[in-house]
Design an enzyme around this catalytic site. Structure first.
Site, PDB file in Angstrom:
ATOM      1  N   ASP A   1      -3.619  -4.669 -18.654  1.00  0.00           N
ATOM      2  CA  ASP A   1      -2.956  -3.799 -18.264  1.00  0.00           C
ATOM      3  C   ASP A   1      -2.725  -2.300 -19.920  1.00  0.00           C
ATOM      4  O   ASP A   1      -2.011  -2.156 -20.515  1.00  0.00           O
ATOM      5  CB  ASP A   1      -1.479  -3.858 -18.742  1.00  0.00           C
ATOM      6  CG  ASP A   1      -1.567  -3.995 -17.203  1.00  0.00           C
ATOM      7  OD1 ASP A   1      -2.003  -4.192 -15.975  1.00  0.00           O
ATOM      8  OD2 ASP A   1      -0.764  -5.415 -16.432  1.00  0.00           O
TER       9      ASP A   1
ATOM     10  N   HIS B   1       0.898   0.609 -13.489  1.00  0.00           N
ATOM     11  CA  HIS B   1       1.803  -0.483 -13.630  1.00  0.00           C
ATOM     12  C   HIS B   1       2.765   0.307 -13.726  1.00  0.00           C
ATOM     13  O   HIS B   1       3.188   0.900 -13.961  1.00  0.00           O
ATOM     14  CB  HIS B   1       0.719  -0.709 -15.138  1.00  0.00           C
ATOM     15  CG  HIS B   1       1.355  -1.938 -15.457  1.00  0.00           C
ATOM     16  ND1 HIS B   1       1.103  -3.188 -14.814  1.00  0.00           N
ATOM     17  CD2 HIS B   1       2.502  -1.989 -16.187  1.00  0.00           C
ATOM     18  CE1 HIS B   1       2.183  -3.733 -15.569  1.00  0.00           C
ATOM     19  NE2 HIS B   1       2.872  -3.731 -16.280  1.00  0.00           N
TER      20      HIS B   1
ATOM     21  N   ASN C   1       1.344   3.228  -2.523  1.00  0.00           N
ATOM     22  CA  ASN C   1       0.853   3.937  -3.673  1.00  0.00           C
ATOM     23  C   ASN C   1      -0.225   4.334  -2.821  1.00  0.00           C
ATOM     24  O   ASN C   1      -0.811   6.218  -2.277  1.00  0.00           O
ATOM     25  CB  ASN C   1       0.241   3.148  -5.086  1.00  0.00           C
ATOM     26  CG  ASN C   1       1.175   2.324  -5.730  1.00  0.00           C
ATOM     27  OD1 ASN C   1       1.840   4.345  -6.258  1.00  0.00           O
ATOM     28  ND2 ASN C   1       1.663   2.176  -5.554  1.00  0.00           N
TER      29      ASN C   1
ATOM     30  N   ARG D   1      -5.944  -8.940  -8.373  1.00  0.00           N
ATOM     31  CA  ARG D   1      -6.691  -9.604  -9.239  1.00  0.00           C
ATOM     32  C   ARG D   1      -7.459  -9.348 -10.698  1.00  0.00           C
ATOM     33  O   ARG D   1      -7.545  -8.076 -10.941  1.00  0.00           O
ATOM     34  CB  ARG D   1      -7.574  -9.569  -7.964  1.00  0.00           C
ATOM     35  CG  ARG D   1      -7.656 -10.151  -6.843  1.00  0.00           C
ATOM     36  CD  ARG D   1      -7.977 -11.432  -6.292  1.00  0.00           C
ATOM     37  NE  ARG D   1      -9.493 -11.496  -6.944  1.00  0.00           N
ATOM     38  CZ  ARG D   1      -9.622 -12.338  -7.004  1.00  0.00           C
ATOM     39  NH1 ARG D   1      -9.465 -13.840  -6.876  1.00  0.00           N
ATOM     40  NH2 ARG D   1     -11.351 -13.357  -7.092  1.00  0.00           N
ATOM     41  N   ILE D   2      -7.163 -10.548 -11.521  1.00  0.00           N
ATOM     42  CA  ILE D   2      -7.668 -10.456 -13.087  1.00  0.00           C
ATOM     43  C   ILE D   2      -9.500  -9.551 -12.420  1.00  0.00           C
ATOM     44  O   ILE D   2     -10.029 -10.231 -11.526  1.00  0.00           O
ATOM     45  CB  ILE D   2      -7.987 -11.586 -13.259  1.00  0.00           C
ATOM     46  CG1 ILE D   2      -6.275 -11.976 -13.642  1.00  0.00           C
ATOM     47  CG2 ILE D   2      -8.204 -10.945 -14.715  1.00  0.00           C
ATOM     48  CD1 ILE D   2      -5.691 -11.841 -14.934  1.00  0.00           C
ATOM     49  N   LEU D   3      -9.556  -8.818 -12.950  1.00  0.00           N
ATOM     50  CA  LEU D   3     -11.343  -8.256 -12.986  1.00  0.00           C
ATOM     51  C   LEU D   3     -12.453  -9.110 -13.992  1.00  0.00           C
ATOM     52  O   LEU D   3     -11.495  -8.729 -14.756  1.00  0.00           O
ATOM     53  CB  LEU D   3     -10.968  -6.598 -12.626  1.00  0.00           C
ATOM     54  CG  LEU D   3     -10.474  -6.359 -11.746  1.00  0.00           C
ATOM     55  CD1 LEU D   3     -10.397  -5.149 -12.299  1.00  0.00           C
ATOM     56  CD2 LEU D   3     -10.976  -6.198 -10.753  1.00  0.00           C
TER      57      LEU D   3
ATOM     58  N   THR E   1       8.612   5.204  -6.602  1.00  0.00           N
ATOM     59  CA  THR E   1       9.552   6.353  -6.497  1.00  0.00           C
ATOM     60  C   THR E   1       8.219   7.478  -7.585  1.00  0.00           C
ATOM     61  O   THR E   1       7.713   8.664  -6.816  1.00  0.00           O
ATOM     62  CB  THR E   1      10.345   7.580  -6.392  1.00  0.00           C
ATOM     63  OG1 THR E   1      11.218   7.194  -7.540  1.00  0.00           O
ATOM     64  CG2 THR E   1      11.409   6.994  -5.587  1.00  0.00           C
TER      65      THR E   1
ATOM     66  N   SER F   1       2.978   3.652 -15.459  1.00  0.00           N
ATOM     67  CA  SER F   1       2.167   4.581 -15.985  1.00  0.00           C
ATOM     68  C   SER F   1       0.657   4.325 -15.591  1.00  0.00           C
ATOM     69  O   SER F   1       0.465   3.082 -14.522  1.00  0.00           O
ATOM     70  CB  SER F   1       1.888   3.711 -17.461  1.00  0.00           C
ATOM     71  OG  SER F   1       3.429   3.460 -18.336  1.00  0.00           O
TER      72      SER F   1
ATOM     73  N   ASN G   1      -5.903   2.359 -12.787  1.00  0.00           N
ATOM     74  CA  ASN G   1      -4.617   1.760 -12.131  1.00  0.00           C
ATOM     75  C   ASN G   1      -2.737   1.702 -12.523  1.00  0.00           C
ATOM     76  O   ASN G   1      -3.615   3.384 -13.203  1.00  0.00           O
ATOM     77  CB  ASN G   1      -4.927  -0.195 -12.947  1.00  0.00           C
ATOM     78  CG  ASN G   1      -3.641  -0.350 -12.138  1.00  0.00           C
ATOM     79  OD1 ASN G   1      -3.580  -0.817 -10.391  1.00  0.00           O
ATOM     80  ND2 ASN G   1      -3.302  -1.907 -12.856  1.00  0.00           N
TER      81      ASN G   1
ATOM     82  N   THR H   1      -9.691  -0.674 -18.233  1.00  0.00           N
ATOM     83  CA  THR H   1     -10.362  -1.366 -19.014  1.00  0.00           C
ATOM     84  C   THR H   1     -10.233  -2.857 -19.069  1.00  0.00           C
ATOM     85  O   THR H   1      -9.830  -3.787 -18.288  1.00  0.00           O
ATOM     86  CB  THR H   1     -10.174  -0.822 -21.359  1.00  0.00           C
ATOM     87  OG1 THR H   1      -9.105  -1.625 -21.683  1.00  0.00           O
ATOM     88  CG2 THR H   1     -10.413   0.228 -21.217  1.00  0.00           C
TER      89      THR H   1
ATOM     90  N   ARG I   1     -14.583 -16.244  -9.395  1.00  0.00           N
ATOM     91  CA  ARG I   1     -14.247 -14.636 -10.065  1.00  0.00           C
ATOM     92  C   ARG I   1     -15.233 -13.837 -10.199  1.00  0.00           C
ATOM     93  O   ARG I   1     -15.390 -12.898  -9.479  1.00  0.00           O
ATOM     94  CB  ARG I   1     -13.704 -14.358 -11.196  1.00  0.00           C
ATOM     95  CG  ARG I   1     -12.685 -13.647 -11.411  1.00  0.00           C
ATOM     96  CD  ARG I   1     -11.748 -13.944 -12.103  1.00  0.00           C
ATOM     97  NE  ARG I   1     -10.731 -14.569 -11.625  1.00  0.00           N
ATOM     98  CZ  ARG I   1      -9.652 -14.543 -11.651  1.00  0.00           C
ATOM     99  NH1 ARG I   1      -9.376 -13.321 -10.982  1.00  0.00           N
ATOM    100  NH2 ARG I   1      -8.450 -15.534 -10.908  1.00  0.00           N
TER     101      ARG I   1
ATOM    102  N   GLY J   1       0.787  -1.500  -0.019  1.00  0.00           N
ATOM    103  CA  GLY J   1      -0.245  -0.095  -0.190  1.00  0.00           C
ATOM    104  C   GLY J   1       0.787   1.535   0.019  1.00  0.00           C
ATOM    105  O   GLY J   1       0.091   2.438   0.515  1.00  0.00           O
TER     106      GLY J   1
HETATM  107  C1  GRF Z   1       3.009  -0.742  -7.447  1.00  0.00           C
HETATM  108  O1  GRF Z   1       4.524  -1.862  -8.030  1.00  0.00           O
HETATM  109  C2  GRF Z   1       1.996  -0.596  -9.053  1.00  0.00           C
HETATM  110  O2  GRF Z   1       2.664  -0.597 -10.282  1.00  0.00           O
HETATM  111  C3  GRF Z   1       1.580  -2.161  -9.179  1.00  0.00           C
HETATM  112  O3  GRF Z   1       1.534  -2.747  -7.705  1.00  0.00           O
HETATM  113  C4  GRF Z   1       2.229  -2.550  -7.035  1.00  0.00           C
HETATM  114  C5  GRF Z   1       1.527  -1.818  -5.634  1.00  0.00           C
HETATM  115  O4  GRF Z   1       2.753  -1.363  -4.800  1.00  0.00           O
HETATM  116  N1  GRF Z   1       0.375  -2.537  -9.553  1.00  0.00           N
HETATM  117  P1  GRF Z   1       2.376  -1.074  -2.967  1.00  0.00           P
HETATM  118  O5  GRF Z   1       1.325  -2.188  -2.128  1.00  0.00           O
HETATM  119  O6  GRF Z   1       1.333   0.173  -3.938  1.00  0.00           O
HETATM  120  O7  GRF Z   1       3.248  -0.455  -2.553  1.00  0.00           O
END
Ligand code: GRF
Length: 253
Positions: free
Chosen positions: A170, A134, A39, A116-118, A197, A161, A132, A166, A90, A37
């Site tokens: 990705d 990525h 992000n 998870r694949i949605l 970062t 990115s 999302n 959709t 699912r 977490g």
């Molecule tokens: C990140 O690298 C993001 O790009 C990917 O999953 C990771 C999540 O990291 N989708 P965090 O849990 O936010 O540290």
């Protein structure tokens, strides 16, 4: 934080967006996680600095011991565990997830390491209001193990990115990317850290654009202030991101 120096090739436009949120209405965000977490933390920090454009009203994890749940609780955010192991399919899981999400009446769903694949049903329900992040410069390296694959290819530039989600994994329209220079002796771990970062820099910005009504999905692509974004979104260079983050310029020579 002001918007850093994104570059793109599209013409500028003065077209005003027809969607203007009511000033009094607080925009609501639900974040889905599975792990650390970091992000999510960047989004929480942005909210605390009044730079998210709305409030995170709930964090939902499919993994009971995800550290992101602790971050949510520490920030006083409703933290919900919805373990996928308790569902037969699912589709059943995503149905339950929709129910939990709907209780929070979100304007935006943010996937932040939700592993998870949605199902198409889930994606369609939130099409145009789900983002999302990525860990690659899409369309390169969709799927997992992006850092290892980039290193194996010997690329000199990697990154992350933010995109609309959709049904294509990705593959949704990219909003913004940030690059990192891959340096000599780089390891998967060091690269992951550097990319993180950048994720923490651009994700809150994209969320804010959306919540302010500036960023939209028009059914085919993403638009910002009414102007279509290029297929790979806006691009923040390594140097501009490094400056924004006050990183030392050690990799650029
Ligand atoms: C990140 O690298 C993001 O790009 C990917 O999953 C990771 C999540 O990291 N989708 P965090 O849990 O936010 O540290």
């Amino acid at each position: 934080m002001s918007d850093p120096n994104f570059t793109h090739d599209s013409p500028q436009s003065d077209t005003l967006n027809d969607f203007t949120p009511e000033p009094s209405e607080v925009r609501r965000v639900v974040v889905l996680i599975s792990g650390s977490g970091s992000n999510l933390q960047a989004l929480i920090d942005a909210q605390h600095h009044g730079e998210l454009g709305g409030d995170i009203v709930a964090v939902i994890s499919n993994v009971a011991n995800a550290h992101g749940l602790v971050r949510a609780r520490d920030a006083g955010i409703d933290a919900v565990v919805l373990p996928h192991g308790e569902y037969d399919s699912r589709d059943a899981y995503d149905g339950a997830l929709i129910k939990v999400i709907e209780r929070h009446q979100p304007d935006l769903i943010v996937l932040a390491g939700f592993m998870r694949i949605l199902t198409p049903r889930f994606v369609q329900r939130y099409l145009g209001r789900m983002l999302n992040v990525h860990p690659s410069l899409l369309p390169a390296y969709r799927g997992l193990n992006t850092h290892a694959l980039a290193l194996a290819d010997g690329v000199t530039e990697h990154g992350c990115s933010v995109h609309f989600v959709t049904e294509e994994l990705d593959g949704g329209p990219v909003i913004v990317q940030a690059a990192v220079a891959v340096t000599e002796g780089e390891t998967e771990e060091s690269l992951r850290e550097k990319v993180h970062t950048r994720e923490h820099l651009i994700y809150p910005i994209a969320v804010k654009w959306f919540l302010e009504g500036r960023l939209r999905f028009d059914g085919e692509g993403a638009t910002l202030d009414g102007t279509p974004l290029p297929p790979q979104g806006l691009r923040l260079s390594h140097a501009d991101a490094a400056e924004e983050l006050d990183e030392e310029e050690r990799d650029e020579d």
